[in-house]
Design an enzyme around this catalytic site. Sequence first.
Site, PDB file in Angstrom:
ATOM      1  N   PHE A   1      34.896  14.508 -31.225  1.00  0.00           N
ATOM      2  CA  PHE A   1      34.738  15.420 -30.075  1.00  0.00           C
ATOM      3  C   PHE A   1      34.019  16.690 -30.553  1.00  0.00           C
ATOM      4  O   PHE A   1      34.479  17.812 -30.330  1.00  0.00           O
ATOM      5  CB  PHE A   1      36.092  15.778 -29.447  1.00  0.00           C
ATOM      6  CG  PHE A   1      36.980  14.601 -29.161  1.00  0.00           C
ATOM      7  CD1 PHE A   1      36.782  13.824 -28.031  1.00  0.00           C
ATOM      8  CD2 PHE A   1      38.011  14.261 -30.026  1.00  0.00           C
ATOM      9  CE1 PHE A   1      37.612  12.728 -27.765  1.00  0.00           C
ATOM     10  CE2 PHE A   1      38.834  13.180 -29.778  1.00  0.00           C
ATOM     11  CZ  PHE A   1      38.634  12.413 -28.646  1.00  0.00           C
TER      12      PHE A   1
ATOM     13  N   ASP B   1      30.529  12.476 -30.452  1.00  0.00           N
ATOM     14  CA  ASP B   1      30.864  12.951 -29.110  1.00  0.00           C
ATOM     15  C   ASP B   1      30.287  11.955 -28.107  1.00  0.00           C
ATOM     16  O   ASP B   1      29.259  11.318 -28.383  1.00  0.00           O
ATOM     17  CB  ASP B   1      30.289  14.351 -28.864  1.00  0.00           C
ATOM     18  CG  ASP B   1      30.999  15.090 -27.741  1.00  0.00           C
ATOM     19  OD1 ASP B   1      31.764  16.031 -28.033  1.00  0.00           O
ATOM     20  OD2 ASP B   1      30.812  14.718 -26.562  1.00  0.00           O
ATOM     21  N   SER B   2      30.932  11.835 -26.967  1.00  0.00           N
ATOM     22  CA  SER B   2      30.439  10.907 -25.952  1.00  0.00           C
ATOM     23  C   SER B   2      29.288  11.499 -25.148  1.00  0.00           C
ATOM     24  O   SER B   2      28.658  10.792 -24.354  1.00  0.00           O
ATOM     25  CB  SER B   2      31.571  10.506 -25.004  1.00  0.00           C
ATOM     26  OG  SER B   2      32.086  11.647 -24.343  1.00  0.00           O
TER      27      SER B   2
ATOM     28  N   ASP C   1      39.638  17.274 -32.030  1.00  0.00           N
ATOM     29  CA  ASP C   1      39.695  18.454 -31.153  1.00  0.00           C
ATOM     30  C   ASP C   1      39.223  18.045 -29.753  1.00  0.00           C
ATOM     31  O   ASP C   1      38.141  18.430 -29.306  1.00  0.00           O
ATOM     32  CB  ASP C   1      38.815  19.568 -31.722  1.00  0.00           C
ATOM     33  CG  ASP C   1      38.920  20.856 -30.919  1.00  0.00           C
ATOM     34  OD1 ASP C   1      39.942  21.046 -30.223  1.00  0.00           O
ATOM     35  OD2 ASP C   1      37.978  21.677 -30.977  1.00  0.00           O
TER      36      ASP C   1
ATOM     37  N   CYS D   1      44.404  21.746 -26.618  1.00  0.00           N
ATOM     38  CA  CYS D   1      44.063  23.013 -25.964  1.00  0.00           C
ATOM     39  C   CYS D   1      44.594  23.050 -24.531  1.00  0.00           C
ATOM     40  O   CYS D   1      44.168  23.882 -23.728  1.00  0.00           O
ATOM     41  CB  CYS D   1      42.555  23.236 -25.978  1.00  0.00           C
ATOM     42  SG  CYS D   1      41.614  21.996 -25.069  1.00  0.00           S
TER      43      CYS D   1
END
Length: 392
Positions: A227, A249-250, A296, A336
């Site tokens: 991520f 990351d996507s 993350d 988060c």
Amino acid sequence: MNKVYLKKGKEESLCRFHPWVFSGAIARMDEGIAEGELVHVLKSDGGFVAVGHYQIGSIAVRVLSFTDKDITPAFWEERLAAALQVRIVAGMAYNPQNNTYRLVHGEGDFLPGLVIDCYGKTAVMQAHSVGMHICRTDVADALMKVMGGRIENIYYKSETTLPFKAELGQENGFIAGSTPDDIATENGLLFHVDWLRGQKTGFFVDQRDNRSLVEKYAKGRKVLNMFCYTGGFSFYAMRGGAELVHSVDSSEKAISLTNKNVALNFPDNARHKAFCEDAFRYLEKNDNVYDLIILDPPAFAKHRAALHNALKGYTRLNLKALQQIKSGGILFTFSCSQVVTKDHFRNAVFTACAQSGRKVRILHQLHQPADHPINIYHPEGEYLKGLVLYVE
């Protein structure tokens, strides 16, 4: 100023300086109060409690002051100056190695609904309430005065953070100055800030200290930054002497920005590669490759109704990383989500560790940095939590 009257006894949390008035605590209010309007909050007997912005929703008033004062330009200057002083004391503002920091963190700086991040001479301002949106020009004027020429540009980025039902027709853009320069410095490293289309204000300022900790552990390790978004953890790991760093990351846009940021600091360096792929698929096919993994992810739960599924998601993700990481590996794992407490998150990670059957030690318990302060009267402001695990 229009008035909001509380039900009997509902002022107790406000007397303890909690900055929110919930709609269920209101007995009655003056007619015709507009969303975003300043209101006096009064006890059932008419005694003064607070002044704040009215908003339609479960949080009906966000408190600006617990003393009866006018919200004037001087008020904004006073609060911004106090926020700046915290960043100076913490060594973040006016630091030649670091021109990136959060100047205003909503309730943490007694300015609920307002976020201001500084990137060099540009400040990116976000309103999370209609009241702060209405006051944006006054806040911008006060910011320019308080910063004394250190800020020349203010980009207003609230298109996606304001209540959509308010129908404000808000568009992002500069409300003071203008600049094409989007490069900022954090702890001596450079990065592009995508304040135009990026998430939050363009960079995840809240992970600064945790990125530095990754740098300390990276030497000689094979690092996976899952991520990765803008690649912050990746270029810190490279400066720390990682053998290789892979960013995943996507989002193709995130991968492009990661590659640009790594190239700013380590041009033409073969140690780094970036991949646009789903996290679980990538982990599945890369068993026993990495000995430092960073998880993350974006917020799994943005409201309480999603908490149960979010915790299952954190367990599943951490289990997969624990199964794939090399013996002697280090796992940095974060949440988060504000509604996910430290205990919630730790229990989810504990479950993953137990299911993996591996020996795991906690080396560090992580949280948000000093420029994201927590108002002691508003514990909900403690949103970022993380663990550093040693995995045998």
